[in-house]
Design a protein around this motif. Structure first.
Motif, short mmCIF file in Angstrom:
data_model
loop_
_atom_site.label_atom_id
_atom_site.label_comp_id
_atom_site.label_asym_id
_atom_site.label_seq_id
_atom_site.Cartn_x
_atom_site.Cartn_y
_atom_site.Cartn_z
N ARG A 33 13.83 -83.35 -16.23
CA ARG A 33 12.44 -83.06 -16.61
C ARG A 33 11.61 -82.63 -15.39
N ALA A 34 11.78 -83.31 -14.27
CA ALA A 34 10.96 -83.02 -13.08
C ALA A 34 11.31 -81.68 -12.44
N PHE A 35 12.60 -81.35 -12.35
CA PHE A 35 13.01 -80.18 -11.59
C PHE A 35 13.33 -78.95 -12.43
N SER A 36 13.35 -79.08 -13.75
CA SER A 36 13.74 -77.93 -14.56
C SER A 36 12.56 -77.24 -15.23
N GLY A 37 11.37 -77.66 -14.93
CA GLY A 37 10.18 -77.02 -15.50
C GLY A 37 9.88 -75.68 -14.84
N ARG A 38 9.04 -74.90 -15.48
CA ARG A 38 8.70 -73.56 -14.98
C ARG A 38 8.05 -73.62 -13.60
N GLY A 39 7.19 -74.61 -13.39
CA GLY A 39 6.50 -74.71 -12.10
C GLY A 39 7.46 -74.93 -10.95
N TRP A 40 8.39 -75.85 -11.13
CA TRP A 40 9.35 -76.13 -10.07
C TRP A 40 10.28 -74.94 -9.85
N GLY A 41 10.69 -74.28 -10.94
CA GLY A 41 11.55 -73.10 -10.83
C GLY A 41 10.85 -71.98 -10.07
N GLY A 42 9.56 -71.79 -10.33
CA GLY A 42 8.79 -70.78 -9.61
C GLY A 42 8.68 -71.12 -8.13
N TYR A 43 8.47 -72.39 -7.84
CA TYR A 43 8.41 -72.83 -6.44
C TYR A 43 9.75 -72.59 -5.74
N ALA A 44 10.84 -72.90 -6.43
CA ALA A 44 12.18 -72.70 -5.85
C ALA A 44 12.41 -71.22 -5.51
N ARG A 45 11.95 -70.33 -6.37
CA ARG A 45 12.07 -68.89 -6.09
C ARG A 45 11.16 -68.49 -4.93
N LEU A 46 9.94 -69.00 -4.92
CA LEU A 46 8.96 -68.65 -3.89
C LEU A 46 9.46 -68.98 -2.49
N VAL A 47 10.03 -70.16 -2.29
CA VAL A 47 10.48 -70.56 -0.96
C VAL A 47 11.92 -70.13 -0.66
N GLY A 48 12.59 -69.51 -1.64
CA GLY A 48 13.94 -68.99 -1.41
C GLY A 48 15.04 -70.03 -1.48
N CYS A 49 14.92 -70.97 -2.43
CA CYS A 49 15.97 -71.98 -2.58
C CYS A 49 17.30 -71.33 -2.93
N ALA A 50 18.36 -71.92 -2.42
CA ALA A 50 19.70 -71.42 -2.72
C ALA A 50 20.02 -71.57 -4.21
N ASP A 51 19.61 -72.68 -4.82
CA ASP A 51 19.84 -72.92 -6.25
C ASP A 51 18.51 -72.82 -6.97
N ARG A 52 18.44 -71.89 -7.94
CA ARG A 52 17.16 -71.62 -8.59
C ARG A 52 17.14 -71.91 -10.08
N THR A 53 18.25 -72.34 -10.63
CA THR A 53 18.32 -72.64 -12.06
C THR A 53 19.04 -73.96 -12.29
N ALA A 54 18.85 -74.51 -13.47
CA ALA A 54 19.60 -75.70 -13.87
C ALA A 54 20.92 -75.25 -14.48
#
Length: 149
Positions: A33-54
């Motif tokens: 619930r905490a990490f799979s929401g749209r907000g967290w996914g957008g943040y992961a893309r913004l900072v260039g996370c290696a893993d961006r999806t669940a």
């Protein structure tokens, strides 16, 4: 980068009125619930996370992902190790479950991270220096406790 080589940041602990198996389920559901929401996914893309999806099995097993995180190790009812990286940091979050008494468990969340270079220093100041990390960890553990009890 290996989890053990990352510098220790902090540890947060809570005692939960539930058996370890129930806390494990609550932890898995809370992380989804905490990490799979749209907000967290957008943040992961913004900072260039290696893993961006669940992806991967649920409850999480080694190789499963959440945006920003990959499961490095999973021992159901005992330990869950999440690892990640992005442009400003390499980091890990290690959850450990301990049986305290019948119907009681202790959940520990240990954070480790490195923040290389000048941009890493700025990022660390924004995340750690503002106590945003502490607030986030306390909320996460409280959510696990509510979901598990």
């Amino acid at each position: 980068m290996q989890v053990a080589s990352l510098p220790y940041l902090d540890e947060h602990t809570t005692v939960i009125e539930a058996e370890s198996a129930d806390v494990w389920r609550g932890l898995a559901e809370t992380l989804d619930r905490a990490f799979s929401g749209r907000g967290w996914g957008g943040y992961a893309r913004l900072v260039g996370c290696a893993d961006r999806t669940a992806s991967g099995p649920r409850p999480p097993a080694e190789g499963s992902t959440f945006p920003g995180w990959r499961v490095a190790a999973a021992v159901p009812g005992r330990e869950l190790v999440l690892q990640g990286s992005h442009r400003f940091s390499s980091y890990a979050l290690i959850f450990r479950l301990e049986h305290v008494a019948p119907g009681r468990s202790r959940l520990r969340a240990e954070s480790r991270a490195v923040f290389p270079g000048p941009s890493g220093t700025v990022y660390r100041t924004l995340v750690i220096g503002t106590r945003g990390h502490v607030v986030g960890m306390r909320r996460l553990l409280s959510a696990v406790r509510r979901r598990s009890e």
